[in-house]
Write an enzyme that holds these catalytic residues in place. Structure first.
Site, short mmCIF file in Angstrom:
data_model
loop_
_atom_site.label_atom_id
_atom_site.label_comp_id
_atom_site.label_asym_id
_atom_site.label_seq_id
_atom_site.Cartn_x
_atom_site.Cartn_y
_atom_site.Cartn_z
N TRP A 133 0.74 -1.30 -0.01
CA TRP A 133 0.12 0.12 -0.04
C TRP A 133 0.84 1.21 0.22
CZ3 TRP A 133 1.72 2.95 4.08
CH2 TRP A 133 2.48 2.24 4.88
N ASN A 134 2.24 1.11 0.15
CA ASN A 134 2.98 2.51 0.81
C ASN A 134 3.10 3.28 -0.42
OD1 ASN A 134 4.72 0.62 0.19
ND2 ASN A 134 6.40 1.46 0.96
N LYS A 157 -2.73 -8.69 -6.97
CA LYS A 157 -3.56 -8.69 -5.82
C LYS A 157 -3.01 -7.50 -5.18
CE LYS A 157 -3.20 -9.88 -1.08
NZ LYS A 157 -4.07 -8.81 -0.66
N HIS A 158 -3.64 -6.53 -4.76
CA HIS A 158 -3.17 -5.34 -3.98
C HIS A 158 -3.31 -5.36 -2.47
CE1 HIS A 158 -1.16 -1.62 -4.17
NE2 HIS A 158 -1.37 -1.37 -5.50
N ALA A 159 -2.53 -4.63 -1.92
CA ALA A 159 -2.93 -4.68 -0.37
C ALA A 159 -4.35 -4.41 0.29
CB ALA A 159 -1.72 -3.75 0.06
N SER A 210 6.61 -7.15 3.43
CA SER A 210 7.16 -7.42 4.52
C SER A 210 8.28 -8.64 4.38
CB SER A 210 6.35 -7.30 5.60
OG SER A 210 5.72 -8.59 5.46
N GLU A 231 10.72 -8.12 -3.32
CA GLU A 231 11.18 -7.08 -2.79
C GLU A 231 10.96 -6.67 -1.25
OE1 GLU A 231 10.79 -4.18 -5.88
OE2 GLU A 231 11.87 -5.30 -7.23
N LEU A 232 11.71 -6.78 -0.45
CA LEU A 232 11.37 -6.57 1.18
C LEU A 232 11.84 -5.53 1.74
CD1 LEU A 232 11.86 -10.39 1.60
CD2 LEU A 232 9.86 -9.52 0.73
N CYS A 265 10.04 2.01 1.59
CA CYS A 265 11.10 0.65 1.73
C CYS A 265 12.51 1.53 1.84
CB CYS A 265 10.82 -0.34 0.52
SG CYS A 265 11.05 0.47 -1.06
P1 NAP Z 1 2.81 -6.78 3.86
O1 NAP Z 1 2.01 -6.82 5.05
O2 NAP Z 1 3.96 -7.95 3.58
O3 NAP Z 1 1.92 -6.85 2.68
C1 NAP Z 1 2.60 -6.60 1.28
C2 NAP Z 1 1.47 -7.21 0.26
O4 NAP Z 1 1.51 -8.83 0.43
C3 NAP Z 1 -0.06 -6.93 0.45
O5 NAP Z 1 -0.67 -7.02 -0.39
C4 NAP Z 1 -0.56 -7.96 1.38
O6 NAP Z 1 -1.96 -8.38 1.52
C5 NAP Z 1 0.27 -9.16 0.88
N1 NAP Z 1 0.78 -10.26 1.77
C6 NAP Z 1 1.29 -10.15 2.87
N2 NAP Z 1 1.80 -11.21 3.62
C7 NAP Z 1 0.92 -12.25 2.53
C8 NAP Z 1 0.78 -13.65 2.60
N3 NAP Z 1 1.43 -14.51 3.52
N4 NAP Z 1 0.39 -14.23 1.58
C9 NAP Z 1 0.09 -13.57 0.46
N5 NAP Z 1 0.06 -12.19 0.64
C10 NAP Z 1 0.50 -11.58 1.41
O7 NAP Z 1 3.83 -5.48 3.82
P2 NAP Z 1 3.16 -4.10 4.00
O8 NAP Z 1 3.26 -3.73 5.48
O9 NAP Z 1 1.95 -3.79 3.31
O10 NAP Z 1 4.36 -3.23 3.19
C11 NAP Z 1 5.34 -2.69 4.03
C12 NAP Z 1 6.68 -3.41 3.78
O11 NAP Z 1 6.83 -3.52 2.26
C13 NAP Z 1 8.07 -2.80 4.33
O12 NAP Z 1 8.54 -3.94 4.91
C14 NAP Z 1 8.69 -2.12 3.01
O13 NAP Z 1 9.71 -1.85 3.53
C15 NAP Z 1 8.07 -3.42 2.14
N6 NAP Z 1 8.51 -2.56 0.89
C16 NAP Z 1 9.57 -2.95 0.17
C17 NAP Z 1 9.62 -2.66 -1.25
C18 NAP Z 1 11.11 -2.79 -2.10
O14 NAP Z 1 11.07 -2.41 -3.23
N7 NAP Z 1 11.78 -3.40 -1.61
C19 NAP Z 1 9.05 -1.39 -1.77
C20 NAP Z 1 7.75 -1.09 -1.16
C21 NAP Z 1 7.63 -1.93 0.33
P3 NAP Z 1 -2.89 -7.69 2.45
O15 NAP Z 1 -2.67 -6.54 2.63
O16 NAP Z 1 -4.05 -8.28 2.09
O17 NAP Z 1 -2.22 -8.48 3.85
#
Ligand code: NAP
Length: 463
Positions: A133-134, A157-159, A210, A231-232, A265
């Site tokens: 979402w960020n 699939k978006h957040a 994450s 990409e975490l 991120c």
């Molecule tokens: P997140 O909780 O991991 O969610 C990201 C996406 O993945 C959402 O669409 C979420 O869906 C889905 N998701 C999460 N866990 C899942 C699972 N077990 N199975 C299937 N789908 C899953 O992360 P966030 O809090 O939204 O984003 C913040 C993180 O992203 C931070 O750590 C940030 O650093 C990282 N990030 C990294 C980059 C990069 O380029 N490296 C860029 C942007 C953000 P739901 O919302 O429905 O749970």
């Protein structure tokens, strides 16, 4: 019926509610994507690129509307959110199209009499994009554009926080006249995503989010031999050398730390400053940070909005409290910002000094408006501290010495390495990470690698 709900960080109101896809609906989406695959792969690249460009144009035409919708869903000030479309989104999408012809062209082997030999890239089939979402458009376009340009069908699939962004994408591709099934979004839960990853019709998974989520995606893909782009998270460090342009370093580090309420991120989360310029730098950062106006992100005068949820804000406040309990000092704090509201997502940008690596704020991803500043005696100490992290997304140095910047960059465990710049993605360079930041590449010509596979043609000519 289970639903996904968008709760606005602005005031806790429900912005949207959508039913979660049932197993039958998941199957229907997979079937449509699979059915559209062959014809889309056979469509000439120039036509695929034209459709992507039309979708980009749709987004640009609706940038203000899309920006406001983003603001309401995730809290970035409305004065900034349309720029996600007007700048980064269109720039990245268009750069993918510019790079595609060379990146996807056949790779010839050397001339050999009596043979024709080349390596050809072909699409992997259907690419599943799981987006955060960020930066809901910037992050997702990095994989959607190369996937479509390469001839794949895409399921997004978006957040849950930004489900309306998925619907916007569908509207854009529909307006562009993309054939049925080539792009689809799905409002799915984690179990449905795991089942899709296990399905042979999915050829690649592009996940941004994450570390925890990345592990789940990797586990779901373990029974198959498909590629995953993960990409975490990050804990990106910045090093201000004695020879830095301090004015530039102060302005850019503050923006790098606090843009999007620090929820980037690659936002600056740790700053190491040479002792000879430390006091001036700290004074400058304090003054620059105090310029922020924290408030309702729909208000044009707001320059920093709420964090995404109260839970995320509580985590950041906990890191700040822990650091102060261990001896850190807050040179700006919530009390300095009229818009701060304890117990809500409205967190005043906080700068901490007197920090060290025993504190969570210098080790664990904050993903919020807090940054720690530490004094260092020189390059070796700065390098050791920058590398003292489980993450490796981006890192930067502030200096007038290009040779030194390259030499230091060679010793940093990171993806992109910047000099006099931060919190930026260059569409022509590889976006990648090391350690817990995951693996895979988006952007640059190498960003087509994951969404294509190669086939070698070795043809012995007749006669
Ligand atoms: P997140 O909780 O991991 O969610 C990201 C996406 O993945 C959402 O669409 C979420 O869906 C889905 N998701 C999460 N866990 C899942 C699972 N077990 N199975 C299937 N789908 C899953 O992360 P966030 O809090 O939204 O984003 C913040 C993180 O992203 C931070 O750590 C940030 O650093 C990282 N990030 C990294 C980059 C990069 O380029 N490296 C860029 C942007 C953000 P739901 O919302 O429905 O749970």
């Amino acid at each position: 019926m289970s639903v996904q709900r968008v709760i606005s960080p602005i005031d806790g109101s429900v912005v949207a509610e959508r039913p979660i896809a049932t197993p039958d609906q998941v199957e229907a989406v997979l079937r449509r994507a699979d059915a559209a695959r062959a014809a889309w792969a056979a469509t000439p690249l120039v036509e695929r690129a034209a459709k992507v460009e039309l979708a980009v144009q749709y987004m640009l035409d609706h940038a203000d509307e899309v920006g406001l919708e983003m603001t309401v869903q995730m809290g970035r000030p409305v004065g900034q959110s349309p720029n996600e479309i007007r700048r980064g989104f269109q720039e990245r999408a268009r750069m993918r199209a510019t790079l595609a012809p060379a990146a996807l062209a056949d790779l010839p082997a050397s001339q050999k009499d009596g043979f024709q030999r080349f390596i050809r890239r072909e699409p992997v089939g259907t690419v599943l994009v799981v987006a955060p979402w960020n930066f809901p458009y910037l992050t997702s376009i990095n994989s959607i554009a190369p996937a479509l340009l390469s001839g794949n069908t895409v399921i997004l699939k978006h957040a849950t926080q930004t489900i309306l962004c998925a619907e916007r994408y569908s509207a854009a591709f529909e307006a562009a006249g993309l054939p049925d099934g080539v792009f689809q979004h799905i409002h799915a839960d984690h179990a449905a995503i795991a089942s899709m990853i296990a399905d042979p019709r999915i050829g690649f998974v592009a996940f941004t989010g994450s570390v925890e989520g990345g592990h789940s995606i990797q586990a779901a893909a373990a029974s198959r031999f498909i590629g995953t782009g993960l990409e975490l998270g990050g804990k990106d460090p910045s090093y201000v050398r004695a020879d830095a342009d301090l004015e530039l370093a102060i302005a850019e580090n503050v923006d790098g730390a606090f843009f999007n309420a620090g929820q980037s991120c690659c936002s600056i989360e740790r700053i190491y400053v040479h002792e000879s310029v430390y006091d001036d730098f700290v004074d400058g950062v304090r003054a620059e940070t105090l310029k922020y106006v924290l408030g309702d992100p729909r208000d044009a005068s707001t320059s920093i909005g709420p964090m995404v949820t109260t839970k995320a804000a509580t985590f950041v406040r906990g890191q700040i409290d822990e650091a102060i309990a261990r001896g850190a000092t807050a040179i700006t704090s919530e009390a300095d910002f009229a818009g701060s509201r304890p117990g809500t997502p409205y967190v005043g940008p906080t700068v901490l000094v007197g920090v060290d690596h025993s504190m969570s704020v210098m080790r664990d991803e904050s993903f919020g408006p807090v940054v720690g500043i530490m004094k260092v005696s020189g390059d070796d100490e700065a390098i050791a501290l920058m590398n003292d992290s489980p993450y490796g997304l981006s890192a930067c140095v502030w200096s007038r010495d290009v040779d030194a910047a390259v030499a230091i960059g060679d010793r940093i465990e990171t993806g992109p390495w910047f000099m006099n710049r931060c919190d930026y993605l260059d569409p022509e360079l590889a976006w990648t990470g090391v350690k817990d930041t995951g693996h895979g590449i988006s952007l640059s010509p190498l960003g087509f690698d994951g969404v294509t596979r190669v086939k070698s043609f070795h043809l012995k000519l007749p006669g």
